[in-house]
Design an enzyme around this catalytic site. Structure first.
Site, mmCIF file in Angstrom:
data_model
loop_
_atom_site.group_PDB
_atom_site.id
_atom_site.type_symbol
_atom_site.label_atom_id
_atom_site.label_comp_id
_atom_site.label_asym_id
_atom_site.label_seq_id
_atom_site.Cartn_x
_atom_site.Cartn_y
_atom_site.Cartn_z
ATOM 1 N N SER A 1 -11.293 13.987 2.724
ATOM 2 C CA SER A 1 -11.501 13.334 4.015
ATOM 3 C C SER A 1 -12.649 12.356 3.897
ATOM 4 C CB SER A 1 -11.825 14.388 5.083
ATOM 5 O OG SER A 1 -12.242 13.789 6.289
ATOM 6 N N TYR B 1 -16.766 21.513 8.490
ATOM 7 C CA TYR B 1 -15.670 20.726 7.918
ATOM 8 C C TYR B 1 -16.203 19.728 6.886
ATOM 9 C CZ TYR B 1 -11.431 17.824 7.841
ATOM 10 O OH TYR B 1 -10.311 17.119 7.449
#
Length: 306
Positions: free
Chosen positions: A173, A186
């Site tokens: 990501s 995250y």
């Protein structure tokens, strides 16, 4: 080799690599043929995992699908067969459980054979501020988004090393390159995924296993439902990404042995600026891009499967 000669070598090679990269801005890189390769995709029951399965299927590969969602995998398998996959196999597997990963991996090797393209795609997000996130969800985020990559590599990399052939794909990501307010767990897990893939890739190169390629994918938010409610401040600069577009770009990156894929293209500049700007300017840039407020309207459940 002495310092002077090695310095000259580095300068000349750097110039050549720069020229080569410039040429490839206009001349596409040659795509490799992956027909017959055995591709394993984790988190294949929906979203980007499902779309990648369809794209790989159209290239004549053998697909192995892993997910915790049996019905989702069945649907993905059906779509993959319609797209032209040689064979499709699917297995229930909780990638956060090391023992289960090893057990299912042994089953795959017995029933299908060695994996030659491994796509670590499974991911979850809590969507909670760090102090509001229960310990159990933080642990689960790290286990699925990062530690699972360790276990799948351990399971399938030995055969790739023995054959000096394979491809390791990490769906990370942009949050694995730049910290985001409200995504502490995250971001930590995705930073880990990026660092792990980079390091193992270097280990393989250092040991002469240059036939095993690595692709690290760092997209901005993708419109798969995982980040429902999140908004982007400047849609033209940082758009919420179309899942089909992302899947096609990932497959193209694999076919051309592209090491880093950042999406959208503006992320290359943003990531570079983050690393060279003084801290105050970096924070100012983050505020301008909306990184402080991306998660303000997050509406997802406690955990969403990617």
């Amino acid at each position: 080799m002495n310092f002077f000669l090695e310095t000259i070598q580095v300068i000349l090679l750097s110039i050549w690599y720069s020229v080569e990269s410039f040429i490839h801005l206009f001349v596409p890189r040659k795509s490799k043929n992956i027909a017959g390769e055995v591709v394993l995709i984790t988190g294949a029951g929906s979203g980007i995992g499902r779309l990648m399965a369809q794209e790989f299927a159209a290239l004549g590969t053998v697909l192995v699908l892993w997910d915790i969602n049996q019905e989702g995998m069945k649907e993905t398998a059906k779509l993959a067969k319609q797209s032209g996959a040689n064979r499709v196999h699917y297995y229930l597997c909780d990638c956060s459980d090391k023992n289960e990963v090893y057990s299912v991996a042994d089953q795959v090797k017995q029933e299908v054979g060695d994996i030659s393209i491994l796509v670590n795609n499974a991911g979850i997000v809590t969507g909670k501020k760090f102090m509001d996130a229960p310990d159990s969800l933080i642990e689960k985020t790290v286990e699925v988004n990062a530690m699972a990559h360790f276990w799948t590599y351990k399971a399938f990399l030995p055969a790739m090393i023995a054959n000096n052939h394979g491809h390791l794909v990490s769906i990370a990501s942009s949050a694995g390159l730049i910290g985001v307010n409200g995504l502490a767990d995250y971001c930590a897990s995705k930073f880990a995924a990026v660092g792990f893939a980079e390091s193992v890739g270097l280990e393989l190169l250092a040991s002469g296993k240059d036939g095993i390629k690595t692709t690290i994918v760092c997209p901005y938010f993708i419109n798969t439902g995982m980040f429902d409610g999140c908004q982007t401040k400047w849609p033209r600069l940082l758009p919420i990404l179309n899942p089909d577009y992302v899947a096609k770009k990932i497959i193209h990156a694999v076919l051309t042995d592209q090491i880093y894929l950042l999406l959208p293209r503006s992320m290359y500049l943003i990531a570079a600026l983050k690393n060279i700007l003084p801290m105050k300017q970096g924070i100012l840039l983050g505020q301008f891009l909306g990184a402080f407020n991306l998660m303000d309207k997050f509406k997802g459940r406690a955990i969403k499967q990617e």
